[in-house]
Write an enzyme that holds these catalytic residues in place. Structure first.
Site: not given
Lengths: 667, 280, 248
Positions: A41, A44-46, A267, A338, A430, A454, A464
């Site tokens: 992945g 952003l994290a990976g 959402h 939400r 979402h 995530e 969240r």
């Protein structure tokens, strides 16, 4: 439950992370060169983890199913990224961000992890700015902030409505720098099909080259899963089409516990489904609820007439409309969180008041905002007795300046002008707060297997907050994982390269090949999408915004039956040794068909309502969520033992030492 | 000429210019680049080496990158535009004042600076511009080896910008005729037959050329294509040179005006002389 | 509505492809273009034929994966959108729709409508970044104020989604708009200026090596770019490159 050791360091909350960094073992730079890390992945994290680990000196291999790391779905995040910078001087602090996140998560997340997240959040912004991420700025040249979803301070950094894109491109650029240096080897159009364990440790993966169909073995000293959430379980969601749970689920089957699978964020403001052909849902920013009023017709026959196209919403007078959020929640009105807004919309539509042809939509009306802004503008520009038309025109201009791009996007998809007729919206899946259970080091219950972003469960509890997903992904990747993984890898400096010809790899590859063969040998009656849609319907209707015991039990049964049907009757065209999108989809859906069952089981066992999880049996007289802190203040981590419905529950009790546990109220 | 030889390399393949020896430096560098990243890193280890590589990189970038080819195209084009101004000014004199025209023509024909410096430069300019045009066209065609079955170029770009090669080819063909008509004649008059200087011959020689209808027609058609070529090319050369600022809209307007007015003037002169022959 | 589709089918990179005709009925105007293809594929699967493979992922116009040439235009007839945002109401009953992959030597076809755009990745790898360490502790984000117009312009360049429509639209298959957008994003920011000269030279060299065509300023790329990336970026890159090579 001794089995789940969260490894949270001792000491005061604010010192835990610093102390932990001082205490953990490190790998010296020369030895890092001898250590390989696989990252699955590249969102952003990976992406950020890959860049940092490579920079530290590890040999990194990244895998993504997309044709480029830059296309991971982090790119679609619109709103922004939170950080406790207090640039606005409005009293923000690390503690306040920590507090908001825990409370927003309805007290179902781990204190120490969330505090650390808040602590490193400021660093994210420093890092991204130095990388050249073009955040929005004020005229003075300093960074701009905006406020977001029910928080009392302005701490959200943004880049127009494309914050996720800009942050991801930043991480991708950092990756590119390391690819150029030869420290990252990037495998695109590759999908992880299994995790390989050697002596109980994660030592590699089996991946399929999606272009050639080749099954490959890749070894490493540690494996990081940063594969995002599993919202596509519902078929229709705001996720990208390829998002899947395969990597996480394969790890789960190999021994990684899956935590809180039923915590899903729905959402409230998405563009509704227009028909059976629909493949994906599009989010409209939460900010629209600042000015839009949500309503449905008061009378059932009006709703019916609207659905049949005999009546237009603008023909209904104020008295004939039901502004149900304002009616039910006079204090917060249209700005309830939400989960609350989503459930209320579903309640009205289920009662037959839905306003599009599928009966699943409510109105988000800007007419009164347009008139209000118009009158204001007329006054400030010194007009005396302007007529209705002029006021409307002025008001439309103001609204356009605020939401122009969103209105345009809506018009492109729905082909209706939201300035003239109310928007139609409906909730959609979402984000998934649940995921692989990880300890403070982000390590799963398999030694050497880590989960970030995530894909893990750690920071958002049962719900969240807006603009927190980007924060978590980058915090995990840039600032947490690269340190904590060293603690584990320090034992591996003498291990040497992991051979891929061991029996463990042999067996894992064999398993993968057999599974593909089995998929290809279905009797060929229904397509993969047929099953995916069916699963989505079950999930949405019985495990969606509100759940009850009876339907959850039905869902468990139905999903198991569907899974059996799938394995017998699925039809996959083409061959396994070439590019084959049907085969790719089939593998993903097969795992969703297992996860769905665990999801329902988790929802069934959690006899309380909290955050995104609403059980109809557990609500107040007014229909609000009823949390049960006495019995359910824990993380439910499930161990795979065979059939998903037999999964074994392990509890990690949540201890709140620095925050008072309260009930949320929006009345 | 070394510069030229580098410019004419197409996608790294050598053309037939015999300058291999001097080029070796570039080739060495190129080979190093291709053997992988770590080798380049090793190469960069010493500062001396680094400096060398940087210089090579810069030089190679300056002469054979795609951008450099664009600079050459733009600069040679702009140079030819300046020449057009001179040319059209002198030609207009043929309509207004035959005497001045004769004088100016004689000066251009016999001034050694014009003849032996400016004229070769001009020819070189023309050659560079059209040869480079071909090189670019060949490369561009190679960049899309398989064509679309359906390609709607008109939806997103004007015809002139997409067909510079054709307008250019027509202008080139015209130049051949034009050279035959005037330049060859001049060369043979001055150097082959070595006839004596005649200050008065230019005007009637010019007018006579436009007596046949076919030639006048060919000239006019060529001027139309020249106009189209300039319509895109003139303004575009500024973009190629990186000029894009607050003056750009003004520059573009001027360039388009120029693209119409100058060829129109040429065409007018041709038609004027065709319609007003010298009667002896 | 009923549609007559002509779609490029190609088994794999090494096979020869050809256009294949399909007739599709029951298309609704509020379907997206890709959903129309989904329906075609379901029909093909039910007939036991291989579905048409095409790249797509986010289906909301931001990931840059979808990449179809529709009736001779990248991302179809509407402007400022990607294929996934295109809806069938832009077409009429009985229309013939020609669907092809991006065509460029640097984007070889992998299968059917899918091309390999890794050339873009390599251009970025050649220098599309600022060399700061991600693990270090950089200075505070507000240490260097950046004029808002520069920040905004940098953002506009950074809005590129890397879909390749610029290359697909360009008659020369040139990648100048893509490359220049990245060069511009960094060239406009003080933190990007430090390596600006090296960056533009490295990226242009890689762009040339990939076999893209030359820019002839037709402007087609700008017209077809779903994110409205401006030609100004190309001028800026031309300028940056010229000064970088002259100064050394």
């Amino acid at each position: 439950m001794g089995i789940l050791d969260s490894k949270v360091p001792s000491g005061p909350l604010a010192d835990k992370w610093t102390k932990h960094k001082n205490d953990i073992d490190l790998v010296n730079p020369a030895n890092k060169r001898n250590i390989d890390v696989i990252i699955v992945g590249t969102g952003l994290a990976g992406g950020s983890a890959a860049a940092t680990l490579a920079e530290l000196g590890y040999n990194v291999k990244t895998f993504c199913y997309q044709d480029s790391p830059r296309r991971a779905h982090s790119i679609a995040a619109q709103g922004g990224v939170n950080a406790a910078k207090n640039y606005q001087g409005d009293g923000d602090s690390i503690y306040r961000l920590f507090y908001d996140t825990i409370k927003g998560g309805d007290y179902r997340s781990r204190e120490a992890n969330v505090y650390r997240l808040a602590e490193v959040s400021g660093n994210i912004i420093d890092q991204c700015v130095s990388q050249g991420v073009p955040f929005a700025r004020e005229y003075g040249g300093l960074l701009d902030n905006r406020s977001f979803g029910g928080v009392l301070v302005s701490r959200t950094f943004y880049a127009k409505g494309q914050t996720g894109q800009q942050l991801l491109l930043g991480a991708y650029a950092a990756m590119n720098r390391q690819i150029q240096r030869g420290k990252i080897k990037s495998y695109t159009r590759h999908e992880m099909l299994d995790l390989v364990l050697v002596d109980g440790k994660a030592r590699g993966i089996i991946a399929r080259d999606l272009v050639t169909g080749e099954i490959e073995r890749h070894s490493a000293h540690a494996v990081v899963l940063a594969t995002g959430g599993y919202g596509n379980l519902f078929f229709l969601s705001t996720y990208c089409m390829g998002a899947n749970v395969m990597a996480a689920w394969r790890a789960h089957r190999r021994g990684a516990y899956f935590a809180n699978p039923c915590f899903t964020q729905i959402h409230p403001t998405c563009i509704p489904v227009s028909g059976d052909h629909q493949s994906k849902l599009t989010l409209m920013s939460e900010s629209l609820r600042n000015d839009g009023r949500i309503w449905v017709p008061k009378r059932l026959e009006d709703a019916q007439a609207i659905r049949e196209g005999k009546l237009k919403p603008t023909q209904l007078s104020e008295e004939e409309r039901d502004y149900y959020l304002e009616r039910r929640y006079p204090a917060f009105g249209n700005l309830v969180p939400r989960d609350v807004a989503s459930r209320a919309a579903k309640e009205r539509c289920d009662a037959g008041y839905g306003v599009n042809k599928t009966g699943e939509a409510v109105y988000l009306d800007f007419a009164s905002a347009i008139m209000r802004y118009g009158r204001e503008k007329a006054l400030t520009s010194g007009m005396k007795d302007p007529d209705e038309k002029t006021i409307r025109e002025l008001g439309e201009k103001v609204v356009e300046a605020k939401y122009g791009n969103l209105f345009q996007m809506y018009e492109k998809i729905v082909d209706e002008n939201p300035y003239k007729t109310p928007m139609k919206i409906y909730p959609a899946v979402h984000y998934t707060m649940g995921g692989l259970w990880v300890d403070y080091n982000l390590q799963t219950t398999i030694p050497g297997c880590y989960a970030a972003g995530e894909a893990n469960f750690s920071d958002h509890g049962a719900n969240r907050l807006g603009a927190s997903a980007l924060m978590q992904g980058l915090a995990d990747g840039y600032f947490v994982l690269p340190y904590t993984i060293g603690d584990y890898l320090s034992d591996d400096i003498r291990t040497g390269p992991i051979p891929t010809d061991s029996p463990e790899f042999e067996q894992a590859e064999k398993g993968v090949r057999e599974r593909i063969e089995k998929l290809m040998s279905g009797r060929g009656i229904h397509s993969v999408d047929y099953y995916h849609k069916k699963l989505g319907k079950i999930m949405w209707n019985k495990c969606g915004m509100s759940r009850n015991e009876k339907e959850l039990n039905e869902a468990i049964k139905e999903i198991a039956e569907l899974r059996k049907d799938f394995w017998e009757n699925v039809k996959i065209t083409g061959t396994p040794d070439s590019k084959n999108q049907e085969l790719e989809k089939a593998g993903r859906v097969a795992d969703f068909l297992e996860l769905g069952e665990l999801f329902a089981k988790d929802a069934l066992h959690r006899n309380e309502s909290c955050g995104g999880h609403f059980r109809e049996e557990y609500q107040t007289k007014e229909g609000e969520a009823l949390r049960d802190d006495k019995n359910f203040k824990y993380v439910a981590a499930w161990e795979y033992v065979g059939e998903p419905k037999d999964s074994k529950l392990h509890k990690e009790d949540l201890v709140y030492e620095n925050i008072e546990v309260k009930t949320r109220s929006y009345k | 000429m070394l510069l030229l030889s580098k410019l004419f390399e197409i996608n790294g393949h050598k053309s037939h210019f015999p300058f291999l020896k001097f080029n070796k430096g570039f080739w060495v560098f190129k080979i190093n680049l291709n053997i992988g990243h770590s080798d380049v890193e090793n190469l960069l280890e010493t500062r001396l080496c680094r400096k060398f590589v940087e210089n090579q990189l810069r030089m190679s970038g300056l002469i054979k990158s795609s951008l450099a080819r664009k600079y050459v195209m733009a600069l040679s084009g702009l140079f030819l535009v300046i020449f057009l101004v001179l040319h059209v000014t002198i030609n207009l004199a043929s309509v207004i004042s035959p005497d001045f025209f004769n004088e100016a023509s004689h000066f251009m024909g016999y001034n050694p600076l014009v003849q032996f410096l400016m004229q070769p430069i001009l020819i070189l300019g023309v050659v560079i511009h059209f040869v480079m045009g071909f090189v670019l066209e060949i490369q561009n065609r190679k960049a899309r080896a398989i064509n679309y079955v359906k390609y709607k170029g008109s939806a997103n770009a004007p015809w002139v910008s997409r067909n510079m090669i054709y307008s250019g080819l027509v202008v080139l063909a015209f130049l051949v005729l034009h050279f035959y008509d005037f330049w060859i004649h001049e060369m043979s008059y001055k150097y082959v037959e070595a006839l004596p200087e005649d200050l008065t011959r230019y005007y009637h020689e010019t007018v006579e050329k436009f007596a046949p209808f076919w030639r006048t027609a060919l000239y006019v058609i060529s001027f139309v294509l020249l106009s189209l070529h300039l319509w895109h090319g003139f303004a575009s050369s500024f973009q190629s040179m990186g000029v894009n600022n607050k003056y750009t809209p003004g520059i573009t307007k001027f360039a388009k005006l120029f693209a119409v007015v100058v060829p129109l003037a040429f065409a007018f002169i041709a038609i004027y002389h065709h319609l007003n022959p010298i009667t002896h | 509505m009923k549609l007559y589709l002509k779609i490029w089918r190609q088994k794999d990179a090494n096979s020869k492809g050809s256009m294949v005709d399909y007739t599709l009925e029951g298309v609704e105007s509020d379907m997206s273009f890709l959903e129309m293809l989904d329906i075609l594929n379901e029909e093909l699967i039910s007939k036991g034929e291989e579905p048409v493979e095409f790249d797509h992922d986010c289906r909301e116009g931001i990931c840059g994966t979808c990449s179809l040439m529709i009736n001779g235009r990248p991302h179809g007839p509407d402007s400022m959108i990607t294929v996934c945002q295109l809806h069938m109401r832009s077409f009429n009953d009985g229309d013939e729709i020609v669907i092809e992959p991006w065509r460029a030597t640097a984007f070889p076809v992998i299968k059917d409508l899918i091309t390999d755009r890794s050339a873009f990745d390599r251009i970025q790898q050649a220098g599309g970044y600022i060399s700061v360490n991600t693990s270090g502790r950089p200075v505070d984000a507000n240490t260097i104020p950046i004029p808002k117009p520069n920040a905004d312009e940098s953002f506009n360049a950074a809005a590129c989604i890397g879909c390749g429509a610029c290359v697909a639209a360009c008659k020369n298959a040139s990648a100048m708009l893509f490359t220049s957008a990245k060069v511009s994003q960094f060239a406009l920011l003080p933190q990007g200026r430090i390596e600006a000269a090296e960056r533009v030279q490295n990226m242009v060299r890689q762009m040339d090596l990939e076999g893209f065509g030359n820019c002839t300023n037709t402007g087609a790329c700008e017209m077809e770019c779903p994110k409205g990336i401006s030609l100004e970026n190309i001028a800026r890159m031309n300028r940056e490159y010229l000064s970088a090579t002259l100064k050394g």
